[in-house]
Design a protein around this motif. Sequence first.
Motif, PDB file in Angstrom:
ATOM      1  N   ASP A  91      -5.599  18.113  -4.800  1.00 13.99           N
ATOM      2  CA  ASP A  91      -4.769  17.890  -3.168  1.00 13.99           C
ATOM      3  C   ASP A  91      -5.416  17.236  -2.191  1.00 13.99           C
ATOM      4  O   ASP A  91      -4.192  16.617  -1.370  1.00 13.99           O
ATOM      5  N   GLN A  92      -5.857  16.533  -2.470  1.00 11.97           N
ATOM      6  CA  GLN A  92      -6.074  15.382  -1.949  1.00 11.97           C
ATOM      7  C   GLN A  92      -5.307  14.128  -1.745  1.00 11.97           C
ATOM      8  O   GLN A  92      -4.008  13.552  -3.229  1.00 11.97           O
ATOM      9  N   CYS A  93      -5.040  13.270  -0.984  1.00 11.11           N
ATOM     10  CA  CYS A  93      -3.883  12.343  -0.945  1.00 11.11           C
ATOM     11  C   CYS A  93      -4.899  10.706  -0.292  1.00 11.11           C
ATOM     12  O   CYS A  93      -5.666  11.199   0.172  1.00 11.11           O
ATOM     13  N   GLY A  94      -4.360   9.995  -0.650  1.00  8.68           N
ATOM     14  CA  GLY A  94      -4.006   8.585   0.484  1.00  8.68           C
ATOM     15  C   GLY A  94      -3.489   7.256   0.969  1.00  8.68           C
ATOM     16  O   GLY A  94      -2.309   7.964  -0.173  1.00  8.68           O
ATOM     17  N   LEU A  95      -3.932   6.650   1.237  1.00  8.75           N
ATOM     18  CA  LEU A  95      -2.784   5.617   1.226  1.00  8.75           C
ATOM     19  C   LEU A  95      -3.803   4.342   0.668  1.00  8.75           C
ATOM     20  O   LEU A  95      -4.553   3.615   1.784  1.00  8.75           O
ATOM     21  N   LEU A  96      -3.280   3.337  -0.521  1.00 12.05           N
ATOM     22  CA  LEU A  96      -4.366   2.342  -0.252  1.00 12.05           C
ATOM     23  C   LEU A  96      -2.853   1.403  -2.206  1.00 12.05           C
ATOM     24  O   LEU A  96      -2.086   1.536  -1.944  1.00 12.05           O
ATOM     25  N   VAL A  97      -3.451   0.003  -1.949  1.00 12.61           N
ATOM     26  CA  VAL A  97      -3.203  -0.896  -2.063  1.00 12.61           C
ATOM     27  C   VAL A  97      -2.283  -0.183  -3.887  1.00 12.61           C
ATOM     28  O   VAL A  97      -3.199   0.641  -4.544  1.00 12.61           O
ATOM     29  N   TYR A  98      -1.409  -0.607  -4.250  1.00  9.30           N
ATOM     30  CA  TYR A  98      -0.570   0.370  -5.123  1.00  9.30           C
ATOM     31  C   TYR A  98      -1.324  -0.459  -6.491  1.00  9.30           C
ATOM     32  O   TYR A  98      -1.086   0.160  -7.777  1.00  9.30           O
ATOM     33  N   SER A  99      -2.193  -1.717  -6.602  1.00  8.96           N
ATOM     34  CA  SER A  99      -2.357  -2.664  -8.035  1.00  8.96           C
ATOM     35  C   SER A  99      -4.330  -1.681  -8.143  1.00  8.96           C
ATOM     36  O   SER A  99      -3.949  -1.794  -9.528  1.00  8.96           O
ATOM     37  N   LYS A 100      -4.377  -1.466  -7.647  1.00  8.69           N
ATOM     38  CA  LYS A 100      -5.544  -0.923  -7.537  1.00  8.69           C
ATOM     39  C   LYS A 100      -5.184   0.480  -9.343  1.00  8.69           C
ATOM     40  O   LYS A 100      -6.374   0.026  -9.900  1.00  8.69           O
ATOM     41  N   LEU A 101      -4.260   0.408  -9.169  1.00  3.30           N
ATOM     42  CA  LEU A 101      -4.142   1.643 -10.430  1.00  3.30           C
ATOM     43  C   LEU A 101      -4.548   1.207 -11.571  1.00  3.30           C
ATOM     44  O   LEU A 101      -4.421   1.735 -13.484  1.00  3.30           O
ATOM     45  N   ARG A 102      -4.012  -0.499 -12.029  1.00  2.63           N
ATOM     46  CA  ARG A 102      -4.455  -0.848 -12.894  1.00  2.63           C
ATOM     47  C   ARG A 102      -5.629  -1.256 -13.699  1.00  2.63           C
ATOM     48  O   ARG A 102      -5.837  -1.318 -14.627  1.00  2.63           O
ATOM     49  N   SER A 103      -6.479  -0.993 -12.681  1.00  4.91           N
ATOM     50  CA  SER A 103      -7.731  -0.717 -13.033  1.00  4.91           C
ATOM     51  C   SER A 103      -8.565   0.478 -13.329  1.00  4.91           C
ATOM     52  O   SER A 103      -9.808   0.422 -13.885  1.00  4.91           O
ATOM     53  N   VAL A 104      -7.439   1.557 -13.184  1.00  7.85           N
ATOM     54  CA  VAL A 104      -8.634   2.620 -13.554  1.00  7.85           C
ATOM     55  C   VAL A 104      -8.715   3.028 -15.363  1.00  7.85           C
ATOM     56  O   VAL A 104      -7.916   2.689 -16.423  1.00  7.85           O
ATOM     57  N   GLU A 105      -9.929   3.217 -15.812  1.00  8.54           N
ATOM     58  CA  GLU A 105     -10.571   3.170 -16.697  1.00  8.54           C
ATOM     59  C   GLU A 105     -10.271   4.876 -17.429  1.00  8.54           C
ATOM     60  O   GLU A 105     -10.868   5.803 -16.770  1.00  8.54           O
ATOM     61  N   GLU A 106      -8.932   5.424 -17.932  1.00 11.29           N
ATOM     62  CA  GLU A 106      -9.562   6.798 -18.657  1.00 11.29           C
ATOM     63  C   GLU A 106     -10.341   6.906 -19.322  1.00 11.29           C
ATOM     64  O   GLU A 106     -11.074   6.200 -19.873  1.00 11.29           O
ATOM     65  N   LYS A 145       1.056  -1.012   0.097  1.00 15.33           N
ATOM     66  CA  LYS A 145       0.358   0.366  -0.029  1.00 15.33           C
ATOM     67  C   LYS A 145       0.620   0.946  -0.041  1.00 15.33           C
ATOM     68  O   LYS A 145       1.705   1.074   1.045  1.00 15.33           O
ATOM     69  N   VAL A 146       1.074   2.174  -0.616  1.00 13.96           N
ATOM     70  CA  VAL A 146       2.080   3.036  -1.259  1.00 13.96           C
ATOM     71  C   VAL A 146       0.730   4.461  -0.644  1.00 13.96           C
ATOM     72  O   VAL A 146      -0.701   4.963  -1.268  1.00 13.96           O
ATOM     73  N   PHE A 147       1.580   5.571  -0.789  1.00 14.29           N
ATOM     74  CA  PHE A 147       1.076   7.426  -0.371  1.00 14.29           C
ATOM     75  C   PHE A 147       0.935   7.675  -2.112  1.00 14.29           C
ATOM     76  O   PHE A 147       1.574   7.508  -2.997  1.00 14.29           O
ATOM     77  N   GLU A 148      -0.494   8.268  -2.033  1.00 15.50           N
ATOM     78  CA  GLU A 148      -0.221   8.813  -3.646  1.00 15.50           C
ATOM     79  C   GLU A 148      -1.383   9.636  -2.912  1.00 15.50           C
ATOM     80  O   GLU A 148      -2.076   9.894  -2.636  1.00 15.50           O
ATOM     81  N   TYR A 149      -0.895  11.319  -3.814  1.00 13.76           N
ATOM     82  CA  TYR A 149      -1.260  12.587  -3.984  1.00 13.76           C
ATOM     83  C   TYR A 149      -2.188  12.907  -5.360  1.00 13.76           C
ATOM     84  O   TYR A 149      -1.578  12.594  -6.456  1.00 13.76           O
ATOM     85  N   ASN A 150      -3.036  13.568  -5.363  1.00 10.09           N
ATOM     86  CA  ASN A 150      -3.767  13.770  -6.885  1.00 10.09           C
ATOM     87  C   ASN A 150      -2.852  15.277  -6.883  1.00 10.09           C
ATOM     88  O   ASN A 150      -2.446  16.156  -6.210  1.00 10.09           O
ATOM     89  N   CYS A 151      -2.533  15.817  -7.924  1.00 10.90           N
ATOM     90  CA  CYS A 151      -1.756  16.037  -8.368  1.00 10.90           C
ATOM     91  C   CYS A 151      -2.172  17.177  -9.703  1.00 10.90           C
ATOM     92  O   CYS A 151      -1.559  18.274 -10.263  1.00 10.90           O
ATOM     93  N   THR A 152      -3.199  17.576  -9.117  1.00  5.76           N
ATOM     94  CA  THR A 152      -4.174  18.886 -10.598  1.00  5.76           C
ATOM     95  C   THR A 152      -4.273  19.315  -9.724  1.00  5.76           C
ATOM     96  O   THR A 152      -4.270  20.687 -10.604  1.00  5.76           O
ATOM     97  N   GLY A 153      -3.345  20.011  -8.527  1.00  4.77           N
ATOM     98  CA  GLY A 153      -3.561  21.387  -8.239  1.00  4.77           C
ATOM     99  C   GLY A 153      -2.226  21.529  -8.118  1.00  4.77           C
ATOM    100  O   GLY A 153      -1.208  20.922  -8.215  1.00  4.77           O
ATOM    101  N   SER A 154      -1.545  22.521  -7.026  1.00  7.22           N
ATOM    102  CA  SER A 154      -0.229  22.266  -6.759  1.00  7.22           C
ATOM    103  C   SER A 154       0.344  22.603  -5.246  1.00  7.22           C
ATOM    104  O   SER A 154       1.227  22.256  -5.460  1.00  7.22           O
ATOM    105  N   LYS A 155      -0.297  21.115  -4.703  1.00  9.29           N
ATOM    106  CA  LYS A 155      -0.106  20.537  -3.562  1.00  9.29           C
ATOM    107  C   LYS A 155       1.033  19.984  -3.708  1.00  9.29           C
ATOM    108  O   LYS A 155       1.061  18.544  -4.728  1.00  9.29           O
ATOM    109  N   VAL A 156       2.290  19.505  -2.855  1.00  6.02           N
ATOM    110  CA  VAL A 156       2.619  18.950  -3.233  1.00  6.02           C
ATOM    111  C   VAL A 156       3.750  18.084  -1.972  1.00  6.02           C
ATOM    112  O   VAL A 156       3.401  18.431  -0.969  1.00  6.02           O
ATOM    113  N   TYR A 157       3.263  16.884  -2.146  1.00  2.00           N
ATOM    114  CA  TYR A 157       4.022  16.275  -0.766  1.00  2.00           C
ATOM    115  C   TYR A 157       5.086  14.825  -0.966  1.00  2.00           C
ATOM    116  O   TYR A 157       5.444  14.163  -1.597  1.00  2.00           O
TER     117      TYR A 157
END
Length: 474
Positions: A319-334, A198-210
């Motif tokens: 700017d939201q963030c989370g700690l979640l299972v990395y593999s979930k990104l595989r199922s994202v439908e663009e 499970k890895v830290f991820e954050y939304n990067c559509t804004g200016s906030k950086v983690y």
Amino acid sequence: MKKKVVSLLMICALSVGMLAGCGSSETQNQATGSADNTQTAGTETVAETKTPEAADDANLTATQQIIKQAEGMTLEELAQKAIEESNGKTFYGVGNSSRGKAALPLFIEYLQSIDPSYSMEFDWQQPKNNKIFEQLTADSLKPEGTFAMTLIQDGNQIESKMTQTGILDTFIPKEWAEANGTTPDAVDGYLALQTLNKVFEYNCTGSKVYDNCWDFVAEDTHALFMDIDSEVVGKNFLYMLTEDKYAAMLKDAFNALPADEQAYFQPTIDEMESEANDLGLGADGKYALAWIKLWVGSYNAQTDDGPICNTLVSDSATDQCGLLVYSKLRSVEESAGVSVNNIKVAAYQDGYKGIGGYGYCHYLFVTDNSPLPWTACAFIAYMTCTEDGFSAWGKDMGGYSANPEVAKAIEATYQHSTGGNDENGNVVYESKNDRGFDWWSTDGELVLEDPEYCASVSFTVGSWIELLPKYTAE
């Protein structure tokens, strides 16, 4: 761990032997299979040399005796035993992962490649709400259980409820051990099918950086996270932070913060110094407790990692963030408004400091009252020693086989390290290029679950965590 229950029986047997005047090896050597047999030759000495081993075998349960034999056998030899034992029968398994159900038909096909007349029905159960421990405990009360084996997570409860009580037995396949440069009797631990992260991820559509792990517990930050009461491995993550290695990582990350950011966290760290002393933690324990307190008091509790991922990859999650299972990104439908490129994996960013997430294992065990112990051993060996056996899990990035040879084969097939590239090798989705277990466990500073440590602090640190106030989302 693996041999704890057996070792206790050995100690009793050896104590009786010594009172009777028989020679014996050191208890630790018996447990690791490295007994010192350097006595001089002679009839009496030979008898003394054999007595401890015979006593040890006598104190093993029927399933443990089978496991001892099985650990010296190849997968093909185990397959022959499985065919003899389970042809025409039904195999019951239980696990935290539904993919055991996908692996069993492949296993049956493998056995049929050896004996075309072989057949076996199967049933795979996946209890919800962490009820697997209750189910296995109830099944253990029968003279012969229903479940032949289990795939299970949560090292803390496995240690305290399953192995120390003798409900589950560890089987180490010979070929798995060889791939890891060891032998089955030298492995002091559980058999892991895989490590998941499970890895830290954050939304990067804004200016906030983690760019530091302390950013995820900063003021007014509410990371999305599966509640520790919903998925108990999340508690193990917090337990592990108090271990000296990971507490030092948190201290180093704190020291890398600018002075104004340190000033926000310092009062909590100072407050935790006496708590760390009371809990018997190491020199940097106050940094771990401070991070834990801030995390529990700020994370936005969720019921599953899927919705967390769906939220973070959306344009609207700026700017939201989370700690979640990395593999979930595989199922994202663009689509319009949804993209993997809307998030960043924190640990992949240049200059990031501190822990990048945590890793926990799916472990494999034979039930001690297994109705089909040989078939269970063969199935476990198949999943851990062959690419086909692991293929039910192999398609996911962020899930790493504990067998280095299988891991290499899986990477060659699925190419997770370039999973975010197009056919010309151009990076399209940088966050989907998995850097692999070797990177995560070193540079990525992944916090890795240690069942024995978790069990040792679950009462002390665990009780302290239970009293922490939680964040309640409006």
